[in-house]
Enzyme design. Sequence first.
Site, PDB file in Angstrom:
ATOM      1  N   GLN A  76       0.965  -1.289  -0.087  1.00  0.00           N
ATOM      2  CA  GLN A  76      -0.195   0.313   0.258  1.00  0.00           C
ATOM      3  C   GLN A  76       0.988   1.361   0.254  1.00  0.00           C
ATOM      4  O   GLN A  76       0.745   2.098   0.680  1.00  0.00           O
ATOM      5  CB  GLN A  76      -1.094   0.438   1.444  1.00  0.00           C
ATOM      6  CG  GLN A  76      -2.578  -0.493   0.860  1.00  0.00           C
ATOM      7  CD  GLN A  76      -3.200  -0.457  -0.157  1.00  0.00           C
ATOM      8  OE1 GLN A  76      -3.357   1.075  -0.584  1.00  0.00           O
ATOM      9  NE2 GLN A  76      -3.148  -1.809  -0.925  1.00  0.00           N
ATOM     10  N   SER A  77       2.165   1.177  -0.912  1.00  0.00           N
ATOM     11  CA  SER A  77       2.970   2.416  -0.391  1.00  0.00           C
ATOM     12  C   SER A  77       2.016   4.095  -1.593  1.00  0.00           C
ATOM     13  O   SER A  77       2.435   3.479  -2.879  1.00  0.00           O
ATOM     14  CB  SER A  77       4.322   0.907  -1.590  1.00  0.00           C
ATOM     15  OG  SER A  77       5.216   2.748  -1.429  1.00  0.00           O
ATOM     16  N   ASN A  78       2.402   4.813  -0.719  1.00  0.00           N
ATOM     17  CA  ASN A  78       1.524   6.300  -1.416  1.00  0.00           C
ATOM     18  C   ASN A  78       3.055   6.276  -2.587  1.00  0.00           C
ATOM     19  O   ASN A  78       2.488   6.983  -3.040  1.00  0.00           O
ATOM     20  CB  ASN A  78       1.719   6.997  -0.265  1.00  0.00           C
ATOM     21  CG  ASN A  78       0.341   6.717   0.515  1.00  0.00           C
ATOM     22  OD1 ASN A  78      -0.700   5.761  -0.488  1.00  0.00           O
ATOM     23  ND2 ASN A  78       0.807   7.106   1.798  1.00  0.00           N
ATOM     24  N   ALA A  80       4.528   4.767  -4.229  1.00  0.00           N
ATOM     25  CA  ALA A  80       5.322   3.401  -5.236  1.00  0.00           C
ATOM     26  C   ALA A  80       3.841   4.232  -6.303  1.00  0.00           C
ATOM     27  O   ALA A  80       4.383   4.156  -7.126  1.00  0.00           O
ATOM     28  CB  ALA A  80       4.784   2.090  -4.727  1.00  0.00           C
TER      29      ALA A  80
END
Length: 340
Positions: A76-78, A80
């Site tokens: 859930q990387s913002n 990325a």
Amino acid sequence: MNSIEKYPKISLAFLPTPLEYARNLTKLLKGPRIFIKHDNCTGLAFGGNKTRKLEYILADALDKKADVIITIGGLQSNWARQTAAAARKIGLKVILVLNGNKPEEYQGNLLLDSMLGCDIRFKPYTDEDEQKEEAGETPITGEIAEEVKRNGQIPYIIPLGGCNSLGNLGYISAIKEIKSQSEEKDIHFDYIVSAVGTGGTQAGMELGLRLYPMDTKSYGISISRHIKPKSQEIADLCNQTVKDFELECGTFSPQEITINYDYIGEGYAIPTIDGIKAIHTLAQTEGIILDPVYTGKAMAGMIDLIIKGFFKKNEQVIFLHTGGEIANFAYHKDVLIERK
Ligand SMILES: *Cc1c(COP(=O)(O)O)cnc(C)c1O
């Protein structure tokens, strides 16, 4: 010359982002006047604080004639997601190495990564590997960079969170922007409160506050623990940036950097009850959506500090909204529970 204008950047963000007076929240807490700096509105597939960093980092990638951007992050990387959107906007391909196994359902940021047409590689990796990546070794991304080269293309690896000297320039210019908003509105701000992950955002702000002084303190609320204290990491990041760009603003020591660790809860990306309450409070007083990983915890911290009287009633405090709202959809089971 210290002016930030001399460093090449590409324009990716909607700037300046709004600085809004949070009237209802201020009234509710009976504390300092609270302002929200909306860096969740920078644009790029919903925006967030990484967009400002990417303006500088991707200028360098273009300069190096990169074809493929490679970076890492959680499922859930913002970071990325914003990197993917930025790379697409300038016509580059993206390979994301996401920490974990392929989930059955794509939600939140991962859903957007897939819509952005990223080449997503799922690969569980350790904190140790992640730290090696930070230090410039490439146990996670190295093989993929070789693969890109074999295809006759030029890879460009960016560390987690865009946390490097180039990325730090993003929040130097954010401070310049806040300073001119402060002058326009004729309001003096005593503090800027923000969530701290890798520390790159706060490092940029600390540098910015020296280069564009306005008698404002940066107050970081950590959302994760690391081996080194974050104040040390941020001082190191500041000093490295000073060195790399020959900034004339002296050196930094950890004692000058304020980091609060009281609101992390069990750990990174594990929601806290107070963080979820803070999300609901902001939604219901201001119509503003925060996130369970970063801004909800930071806001819970700020609210608690206000209740404890840390800020004076006649002070003005900016809360930096760094984005992350998209993660709510992946955390819907945690955040939806009847007001915890
Ligand atoms: C990455 C991120 C942060 C932390 O920024 P750092 O520069 O890594 O400290 C805070 N909030 C959100 C929403 C983020 O995505």
